[in-house]
Design a protein around this motif. Structure first.
Motif, PDB file in Angstrom:
ATOM      1  N   PHE A  46       0.841  -1.188   0.000  1.00 60.18           N
ATOM      2  CA  PHE A  46       0.000   0.000   0.000  1.00 60.18           C
ATOM      3  C   PHE A  46       0.879   1.242   0.000  1.00 60.18           C
ATOM      4  CE2 PHE A  46      -3.678   2.525   0.967  1.00 60.18           C
ATOM      5  CZ  PHE A  46      -3.265   3.496   1.856  1.00 60.18           C
ATOM      6  N   VAL A  47       0.476   2.223  -0.806  1.00 57.41           N
ATOM      7  CA  VAL A  47       1.204   3.493  -0.854  1.00 57.41           C
ATOM      8  C   VAL A  47       0.350   4.629  -0.281  1.00 57.41           C
ATOM      9  CG1 VAL A  47       2.293   5.214  -2.341  1.00 57.41           C
ATOM     10  CG2 VAL A  47       2.575   2.768  -2.837  1.00 57.41           C
ATOM     11  N   ALA A  48      -0.873   4.772  -0.791  1.00 50.01           N
ATOM     12  CA  ALA A  48      -1.716   5.873  -0.322  1.00 50.01           C
ATOM     13  C   ALA A  48      -3.160   5.616  -0.697  1.00 50.01           C
ATOM     14  CB  ALA A  48      -1.250   7.200  -0.922  1.00 50.01           C
ATOM     15  N   GLY A  49      -4.055   6.131   0.124  1.00 50.77           N
ATOM     16  CA  GLY A  49      -5.475   6.004  -0.138  1.00 50.77           C
ATOM     17  C   GLY A  49      -6.259   6.471   1.073  1.00 50.77           C
ATOM     18  N   ARG A  50      -7.565   6.418   0.978  1.00 56.20           N
ATOM     19  CA  ARG A  50      -8.385   6.867   2.098  1.00 56.20           C
ATOM     20  C   ARG A  50      -8.222   5.915   3.273  1.00 56.20           C
ATOM     21  NH1 ARG A  50     -13.314   6.631   4.723  1.00 56.20           N
ATOM     22  NH2 ARG A  50     -13.867   4.686   3.674  1.00 56.20           N
ATOM     23  N   GLY A  51      -7.957   6.495   4.413  1.00 56.17           N
ATOM     24  CA  GLY A  51      -7.794   5.702   5.609  1.00 56.17           C
ATOM     25  C   GLY A  51      -9.104   5.524   6.350  1.00 56.17           C
ATOM     26  N   TRP A  52      -9.106   4.539   7.225  1.00 55.64           N
ATOM     27  CA  TRP A  52     -10.274   4.316   8.079  1.00 55.64           C
ATOM     28  C   TRP A  52     -10.468   5.550   8.944  1.00 55.64           C
ATOM     29  CZ3 TRP A  52     -10.757   3.173  13.511  1.00 55.64           C
ATOM     30  CH2 TRP A  52     -12.042   2.733  13.858  1.00 55.64           C
ATOM     31  N   GLY A  53     -11.652   6.127   8.930  1.00 54.72           N
ATOM     32  CA  GLY A  53     -11.881   7.384   9.626  1.00 54.72           C
ATOM     33  C   GLY A  53     -11.890   8.570   8.686  1.00 54.72           C
ATOM     34  N   GLY A  54     -11.500   8.344   7.438  1.00 58.06           N
ATOM     35  CA  GLY A  54     -11.657   9.382   6.428  1.00 58.06           C
ATOM     36  C   GLY A  54     -10.405  10.134   6.027  1.00 58.06           C
ATOM     37  N   ARG A  55      -9.360  10.099   6.877  1.00 60.98           N
ATOM     38  CA  ARG A  55      -8.153  10.819   6.492  1.00 60.98           C
ATOM     39  C   ARG A  55      -7.376  10.008   5.462  1.00 60.98           C
ATOM     40  NH1 ARG A  55      -5.413  13.101  11.944  1.00 60.98           N
ATOM     41  NH2 ARG A  55      -4.412  14.469  10.437  1.00 60.98           N
ATOM     42  N   ILE A  56      -6.493  10.676   4.755  1.00 62.23           N
ATOM     43  CA  ILE A  56      -5.673   9.981   3.782  1.00 62.23           C
ATOM     44  C   ILE A  56      -4.554   9.241   4.515  1.00 62.23           C
ATOM     45  CG2 ILE A  56      -4.206  10.178   1.755  1.00 62.23           C
ATOM     46  CD1 ILE A  56      -7.167  10.833   1.289  1.00 62.23           C
ATOM     47  N   ALA A  57      -4.390   7.993   4.181  1.00 61.36           N
ATOM     48  CA  ALA A  57      -3.329   7.172   4.778  1.00 61.36           C
ATOM     49  C   ALA A  57      -2.173   7.049   3.794  1.00 61.36           C
ATOM     50  CB  ALA A  57      -3.884   5.794   5.129  1.00 61.36           C
ATOM     51  N   TYR A  58      -0.977   7.049   4.340  1.00 63.94           N
ATOM     52  CA  TYR A  58       0.230   6.904   3.527  1.00 63.94           C
ATOM     53  C   TYR A  58       1.130   5.844   4.147  1.00 63.94           C
ATOM     54  CZ  TYR A  58      -0.976  11.428   1.419  1.00 63.94           C
ATOM     55  OH  TYR A  58      -1.609  12.451   0.749  1.00 63.94           O
ATOM     56  N   ALA A  59       1.879   5.187   3.284  1.00 63.98           N
ATOM     57  CA  ALA A  59       2.948   4.335   3.789  1.00 63.98           C
ATOM     58  C   ALA A  59       3.989   5.218   4.462  1.00 63.98           C
ATOM     59  CB  ALA A  59       3.572   3.556   2.643  1.00 63.98           C
ATOM     60  N   ASP A  60       4.628   4.683   5.478  1.00 65.58           N
ATOM     61  CA  ASP A  60       5.574   5.488   6.249  1.00 65.58           C
ATOM     62  C   ASP A  60       6.682   6.071   5.384  1.00 65.58           C
ATOM     63  OD1 ASP A  60       5.492   3.415   9.262  1.00 65.58           O
ATOM     64  OD2 ASP A  60       4.162   5.012   8.551  1.00 65.58           O
ATOM     65  N   ASP A  61       7.157   5.312   4.413  1.00 62.57           N
ATOM     66  CA  ASP A  61       8.324   5.781   3.674  1.00 62.57           C
ATOM     67  C   ASP A  61       7.986   6.763   2.562  1.00 62.57           C
ATOM     68  OD1 ASP A  61       8.925   2.762   1.661  1.00 62.57           O
ATOM     69  OD2 ASP A  61       7.104   3.863   2.155  1.00 62.57           O
ATOM     70  N   VAL A  62       6.726   7.086   2.370  1.00 64.42           N
ATOM     71  CA  VAL A  62       6.362   8.117   1.385  1.00 64.42           C
ATOM     72  C   VAL A  62       5.738   9.336   2.052  1.00 64.42           C
ATOM     73  CG1 VAL A  62       5.969   6.307  -0.334  1.00 64.42           C
ATOM     74  CG2 VAL A  62       4.004   7.336   0.845  1.00 64.42           C
ATOM     75  N   MET A  63       5.491   9.239   3.352  1.00 66.81           N
ATOM     76  CA  MET A  63       4.868  10.339   4.078  1.00 66.81           C
ATOM     77  C   MET A  63       5.693  11.611   3.910  1.00 66.81           C
ATOM     78  SD  MET A  63       2.268  10.670   6.347  1.00 66.81           S
ATOM     79  CE  MET A  63       2.143   9.118   7.196  1.00 66.81           C
ATOM     80  N   GLY A  64       5.034  12.688   3.559  1.00 63.68           N
ATOM     81  CA  GLY A  64       5.713  13.959   3.384  1.00 63.68           C
ATOM     82  C   GLY A  64       6.273  14.179   1.993  1.00 63.68           C
ATOM     83  N   ARG A  65       6.332  13.134   1.198  1.00 58.20           N
ATOM     84  CA  ARG A  65       6.854  13.260  -0.175  1.00 58.20           C
ATOM     85  C   ARG A  65       5.774  13.029  -1.222  1.00 58.20           C
ATOM     86  NH1 ARG A  65      10.381   9.684  -2.008  1.00 58.20           N
ATOM     87  NH2 ARG A  65       9.731   7.965  -0.630  1.00 58.20           N
ATOM     88  N   PHE A  66       4.838  12.155  -0.927  1.00 55.60           N
ATOM     89  CA  PHE A  66       3.758  11.819  -1.855  1.00 55.60           C
ATOM     90  C   PHE A  66       2.457  12.435  -1.348  1.00 55.60           C
ATOM     91  CE2 PHE A  66       5.521   7.499  -3.600  1.00 55.60           C
ATOM     92  CZ  PHE A  66       6.723   8.124  -3.889  1.00 55.60           C
ATOM     93  N   TRP A 103      -8.376   2.277   4.666  1.00 51.53           N
ATOM     94  CA  TRP A 103      -7.169   1.530   5.030  1.00 51.53           C
ATOM     95  C   TRP A 103      -6.921   1.634   6.529  1.00 51.53           C
ATOM     96  CZ3 TRP A 103      -4.531  -1.758   2.179  1.00 51.53           C
ATOM     97  CH2 TRP A 103      -3.287  -2.174   2.636  1.00 51.53           C
ATOM     98  N   PRO A 104      -6.519   0.556   7.201  1.00 52.86           N
ATOM     99  CA  PRO A 104      -6.124  -0.745   6.668  1.00 52.86           C
ATOM    100  C   PRO A 104      -7.252  -1.781   6.589  1.00 52.86           C
ATOM    101  CG  PRO A 104      -5.603  -0.678   8.974  1.00 52.86           C
ATOM    102  CD  PRO A 104      -6.218   0.660   8.640  1.00 52.86           C
ATOM    103  N   LYS A 105      -8.480  -1.350   6.728  1.00 52.75           N
ATOM    104  CA  LYS A 105      -9.601  -2.292   6.664  1.00 52.75           C
ATOM    105  C   LYS A 105     -10.097  -2.499   5.235  1.00 52.75           C
ATOM    106  CE  LYS A 105     -11.160  -1.346  11.350  1.00 52.75           C
ATOM    107  NZ  LYS A 105     -12.337  -1.098  12.215  1.00 52.75           N
ATOM    108  N   SER A 106      -9.432  -1.857   4.299  1.00 56.65           N
ATOM    109  CA  SER A 106      -9.874  -1.904   2.901  1.00 56.65           C
ATOM    110  C   SER A 106      -9.791  -3.305   2.321  1.00 56.65           C
ATOM    111  CB  SER A 106      -8.997  -0.975   2.058  1.00 56.65           C
ATOM    112  OG  SER A 106      -8.949   0.322   2.596  1.00 56.65           O
ATOM    113  N   ARG A 107     -10.623  -3.518   1.333  1.00 50.54           N
ATOM    114  CA  ARG A 107     -10.575  -4.750   0.545  1.00 50.54           C
ATOM    115  C   ARG A 107     -10.456  -4.340  -0.921  1.00 50.54           C
ATOM    116  NH1 ARG A 107     -12.522  -9.593   2.953  1.00 50.54           N
ATOM    117  NH2 ARG A 107     -13.017  -9.308   5.143  1.00 50.54           N
TER     118      ARG A 107
END
Length: 121
Positions: A46-66, A103-107
């Motif tokens: 996973f790189v990025a997408g809507r997170g559980w709760g509505g905020r955008i979720a990012y993988a740790d190693d792309v946070m702040g860059r993507f 995310w992380p409950k996404s299917r």
């Protein structure tokens, strides 16, 4: 839903690329879309997408860059990738989750074709 990704390419380290993914087959936007990437020998991650709760979720190693964004009027998502690193080299995929759990409950079970991103050092 059918997905088609665009925007990959070759870029030098420190450069930027913007990926886009257009969805077709549905007129509403009541589903989630996200970005994943895959490198040889590693599981798709996973790189990025809507997170559980509505905020955008990012993988740790792309946070702040993507930056993930979505244009519901165009049924399109984007991934703005800045300060790219050689370790970002991968095939990037967009995906859809029709249930929309966040995310992380996404299917994510609908996938577009990948687009290659290569970052040279």
């Amino acid at each position: 839903v059918q997905l088609q990704a665009f925007g990959g390419g070759l870029v030098q380290a420190g450069g930027s690329l913007r990926l886009s993914c257009a969805a077709s087959g549905r007129t509403d936007s009541n589903y989630d879309m996200g970005w994943f990437r895959e490198t040889p020998g590693k599981a798709r991650e996973f790189v990025a997408g809507r997170g559980w709760g509505g905020r955008i979720a990012y993988a740790d190693d792309v946070m702040g860059r993507f930056t993930f964004s979505r244009d519901n009027a165009k049924n399109t998502i984007y991934l703005q990738m800045n300060n790219l690193k050689p370790e970002d080299t991968a095939v990037y995929y967009c995906a859809a989750d029709l249930v929309g759990s966040g995310w992380p409950k996404s299917r994510y079970d609908i996938w577009g074709q990948g687009t290659q991103v290569t970052v040279s050092s």
